[in-house]
Motif scaffolding. Sequence first.
Motif, PDB file in Angstrom:
ATOM      1  N   ALA A  21       0.836  -1.197   0.000  1.00 28.72           N
ATOM      2  CA  ALA A  21       0.000   0.000   0.000  1.00 28.72           C
ATOM      3  C   ALA A  21       0.870   1.246   0.000  1.00 28.72           C
ATOM      4  CB  ALA A  21      -0.924   0.019   1.214  1.00 28.72           C
ATOM      5  N   ASP A  22       0.414   2.254  -0.714  1.00 31.41           N
ATOM      6  CA  ASP A  22       1.101   3.540  -0.760  1.00 31.41           C
ATOM      7  C   ASP A  22       0.052   4.636  -0.668  1.00 31.41           C
ATOM      8  OD1 ASP A  22       2.809   5.652  -1.076  1.00 31.41           O
ATOM      9  OD2 ASP A  22       3.319   5.230  -3.163  1.00 31.41           O
ATOM     10  N   HIS A  23       0.002   5.300   0.493  1.00 35.63           N
ATOM     11  CA  HIS A  23      -0.976   6.369   0.733  1.00 35.63           C
ATOM     12  C   HIS A  23      -2.407   5.894   0.445  1.00 35.63           C
ATOM     13  CE1 HIS A  23       2.816   8.659   0.209  1.00 35.63           C
ATOM     14  NE2 HIS A  23       2.286   9.453   1.127  1.00 35.63           N
ATOM     15  N   GLY A  24      -2.714   4.717   0.957  1.00 34.30           N
ATOM     16  CA  GLY A  24      -4.075   4.207   0.841  1.00 34.30           C
ATOM     17  C   GLY A  24      -4.409   3.525  -0.463  1.00 34.30           C
ATOM     18  N   ARG A  25      -3.464   3.483  -1.384  1.00 36.60           N
ATOM     19  CA  ARG A  25      -3.700   2.817  -2.668  1.00 36.60           C
ATOM     20  C   ARG A  25      -2.942   1.496  -2.700  1.00 36.60           C
ATOM     21  NH1 ARG A  25      -6.152   5.811  -6.445  1.00 36.60           N
ATOM     22  NH2 ARG A  25      -5.296   4.593  -8.180  1.00 36.60           N
ATOM     23  N   LEU A  26      -3.614   0.462  -3.203  1.00 31.66           N
ATOM     24  CA  LEU A  26      -3.013  -0.862  -3.275  1.00 31.66           C
ATOM     25  C   LEU A  26      -2.305  -1.052  -4.609  1.00 31.66           C
ATOM     26  CD1 LEU A  26      -5.734  -3.190  -1.697  1.00 31.66           C
ATOM     27  CD2 LEU A  26      -3.696  -2.199  -0.630  1.00 31.66           C
ATOM     28  N   TRP A  27      -1.034  -1.457  -4.523  1.00 33.44           N
ATOM     29  CA  TRP A  27      -0.198  -1.680  -5.697  1.00 33.44           C
ATOM     30  C   TRP A  27       0.072  -3.164  -5.884  1.00 33.44           C
ATOM     31  CZ3 TRP A  27       2.382   1.358  -9.359  1.00 33.44           C
ATOM     32  CH2 TRP A  27       2.183   2.747  -9.250  1.00 33.44           C
ATOM     33  N   GLY A  28       0.198  -3.564  -7.145  1.00 32.32           N
ATOM     34  CA  GLY A  28       0.552  -4.931  -7.475  1.00 32.32           C
ATOM     35  C   GLY A  28       1.756  -4.987  -8.397  1.00 32.32           C
ATOM     36  N   ASP A  29       2.666  -5.926  -8.114  1.00 33.55           N
ATOM     37  CA  ASP A  29       3.833  -6.147  -8.963  1.00 33.55           C
ATOM     38  C   ASP A  29       3.920  -7.642  -9.257  1.00 33.55           C
ATOM     39  OD1 ASP A  29       6.166  -5.767 -10.400  1.00 33.55           O
ATOM     40  OD2 ASP A  29       7.444  -5.426  -8.648  1.00 33.55           O
ATOM     41  N   ASN A  30       4.742  -8.001 -10.223  1.00 31.80           N
ATOM     42  CA  ASN A  30       4.993  -9.409 -10.514  1.00 31.80           C
ATOM     43  C   ASN A  30       6.498  -9.633 -10.556  1.00 31.80           C
ATOM     44  OD1 ASN A  30       5.354 -11.988 -11.923  1.00 31.80           O
ATOM     45  ND2 ASN A  30       3.130 -11.882 -12.203  1.00 31.80           N
ATOM     46  N   THR A  31       7.016 -10.272  -9.524  1.00 35.12           N
ATOM     47  CA  THR A  31       8.449 -10.584  -9.478  1.00 35.12           C
ATOM     48  C   THR A  31       8.727 -12.016  -9.932  1.00 35.12           C
ATOM     49  OG1 THR A  31       8.400 -11.282  -7.148  1.00 35.12           O
ATOM     50  CG2 THR A  31       8.772  -8.940  -7.585  1.00 35.12           C
ATOM     51  N   ASP A  32       7.666 -12.762 -10.286  1.00 32.12           N
ATOM     52  CA  ASP A  32       7.861 -14.120 -10.795  1.00 32.12           C
ATOM     53  C   ASP A  32       8.629 -14.128 -12.109  1.00 32.12           C
ATOM     54  OD1 ASP A  32       6.654 -15.595  -8.774  1.00 32.12           O
ATOM     55  OD2 ASP A  32       4.664 -15.509  -9.697  1.00 32.12           O
ATOM     56  N   ALA A  33       8.319 -13.166 -12.990  1.00 34.63           N
ATOM     57  CA  ALA A  33       8.947 -13.154 -14.320  1.00 34.63           C
ATOM     58  C   ALA A  33      10.470 -12.989 -14.227  1.00 34.63           C
ATOM     59  CB  ALA A  33       8.319 -12.070 -15.193  1.00 34.63           C
ATOM     60  N   PRO A  34      10.971 -11.945 -13.574  1.00 37.62           N
ATOM     61  CA  PRO A  34      12.441 -11.836 -13.461  1.00 37.62           C
ATOM     62  C   PRO A  34      13.041 -12.945 -12.604  1.00 37.62           C
ATOM     63  CG  PRO A  34      11.384 -10.126 -12.157  1.00 37.62           C
ATOM     64  CD  PRO A  34      10.310 -10.760 -12.989  1.00 37.62           C
ATOM     65  N   GLY A  35      12.301 -13.419 -11.607  1.00 42.50           N
ATOM     66  CA  GLY A  35      12.805 -14.507 -10.785  1.00 42.50           C
ATOM     67  C   GLY A  35      12.982 -15.788 -11.580  1.00 42.50           C
ATOM     68  N   PHE A  36      12.037 -16.065 -12.486  1.00 39.66           N
ATOM     69  CA  PHE A  36      12.139 -17.252 -13.338  1.00 39.66           C
ATOM     70  C   PHE A  36      13.337 -17.156 -14.268  1.00 39.66           C
ATOM     71  CE2 PHE A  36      11.148 -18.845 -17.637  1.00 39.66           C
ATOM     72  CZ  PHE A  36      11.217 -20.211 -17.380  1.00 39.66           C
ATOM     73  N   LEU A  37      13.487 -16.025 -14.959  1.00 39.04           N
ATOM     74  CA  LEU A  37      14.612 -15.886 -15.891  1.00 39.04           C
ATOM     75  C   LEU A  37      15.957 -15.990 -15.165  1.00 39.04           C
ATOM     76  CD1 LEU A  37      13.825 -13.161 -18.583  1.00 39.04           C
ATOM     77  CD2 LEU A  37      13.987 -15.644 -18.851  1.00 39.04           C
ATOM     78  N   HIS A  38      16.039 -15.386 -13.988  1.00 37.26           N
ATOM     79  CA  HIS A  38      17.274 -15.445 -13.202  1.00 37.26           C
ATOM     80  C   HIS A  38      17.655 -16.889 -12.909  1.00 37.26           C
ATOM     81  CE1 HIS A  38      20.202 -14.325 -10.041  1.00 37.26           C
ATOM     82  NE2 HIS A  38      19.683 -15.337  -9.379  1.00 37.26           N
ATOM     83  N   ASP A  39      16.683 -17.690 -12.469  1.00 34.91           N
ATOM     84  CA  ASP A  39      17.008 -19.061 -12.102  1.00 34.91           C
ATOM     85  C   ASP A  39      17.212 -19.950 -13.323  1.00 34.91           C
ATOM     86  OD1 ASP A  39      17.463 -20.826  -9.879  1.00 34.91           O
ATOM     87  OD2 ASP A  39      15.663 -21.906 -10.499  1.00 34.91           O
ATOM     88  N   LEU A  40      16.479 -19.673 -14.406  1.00 34.04           N
ATOM     89  CA  LEU A  40      16.691 -20.441 -15.639  1.00 34.04           C
ATOM     90  C   LEU A  40      18.135 -20.304 -16.098  1.00 34.04           C
ATOM     91  CD1 LEU A  40      14.856 -22.094 -17.684  1.00 34.04           C
ATOM     92  CD2 LEU A  40      14.919 -20.037 -19.108  1.00 34.04           C
ATOM     93  N   GLN A  41      18.656 -19.090 -16.056  1.00 33.53           N
ATOM     94  CA  GLN A  41      20.044 -18.854 -16.478  1.00 33.53           C
ATOM     95  C   GLN A  41      21.033 -19.415 -15.464  1.00 33.53           C
ATOM     96  OE1 GLN A  41      20.273 -14.640 -17.314  1.00 33.53           O
ATOM     97  NE2 GLN A  41      18.608 -14.747 -18.797  1.00 33.53           N
ATOM     98  N   ALA A  42      20.663 -19.421 -14.190  1.00 33.94           N
ATOM     99  CA  ALA A  42      21.545 -19.997 -13.172  1.00 33.94           C
ATOM    100  C   ALA A  42      21.733 -21.492 -13.391  1.00 33.94           C
ATOM    101  CB  ALA A  42      20.974 -19.731 -11.776  1.00 33.94           C
TER     102      ALA A  42
END
Length: 286
Positions: free
Chosen positions: A99-120
């Motif tokens: 939350a930021d000043h009463g507004r709910l935010w959404g992000d997706n960290t699955d996408a970069p997390g998947f690519l990071h581990d695929l390359q690892a």
Amino acid sequence: MPSPRTFYALGLLGYPLSHSRSPELHRGFLRRCGLAGEYRLYEVPPGHPEALRAHLEALRREEIHGLNVTIPHKQRVLPWLDDFTPAAAAIGAVNTLWADHGRLWGDNTDAPGFLHDLQAHFGAWATRPHRALVLGAGGAARAVTYALLQAGWEVTVAARQPAQAATLCAALKAAASHPSGALCRPLPWAQRATLLPPPDLIVNATPLGMAPRAETSPWPSAAAFPPQARVYDLVYNPAETRLLQQARAAGLAAANGWGMLVAQAALAFRRWTGCAPLVDNLPQKP
């Protein structure tokens, strides 16, 4: 940069959650960063929107300071959110909320997390575009497909509900521009083991094989794998899923989703706290 707090109330929203290693990870992150806090599991079964909304309103009031979202709610929470990062908006699914000043935010960290581990796991091979078969069409499959398309891959999505796979490809094509050569197409579930030309990478983005149903697999038991293919299973509990057993018995390189879990969790934790934990020093197996 988020404002510093004296105590961080964090957690995971999903169902079921008895298998989750997220509390262990985030408590480790808190210790590494010298922060006080907790990471709790909030189980909300499907069909209980009032309970889902109650947790999101607690986040809005900042009684909770950060939430991860997992199966089956990565898309179900979208109507209650106010703002999205560009990646989350394009993917159409979220796994990180704040939350930021009463507004709910959404992000997706699955996408970069998947690519990071695929390359690892697969090294320089994974940095070049290839052909991928993604099994599943839910929130995790959306993130994986988006990540591969952004890297220029040709992606085929096979789902037990064909319309869901078609919707996924159409939505990602409309929501974001992708490099030349990137392609997404749906495939009937029954044809997943006979795709031509054969895929170079097979990704399981379904819950098949996850504890307590560890005996299940998204790959037909009598079907051969494409020769030289790599196999990546987002499931990490058990560490050696039935799919990974099948792939390794066929002589294929294969990996589970533990490293992806660590990478996406670290990115979410940085979003909530401003601290980037040293994920390279974390264990890579459950």
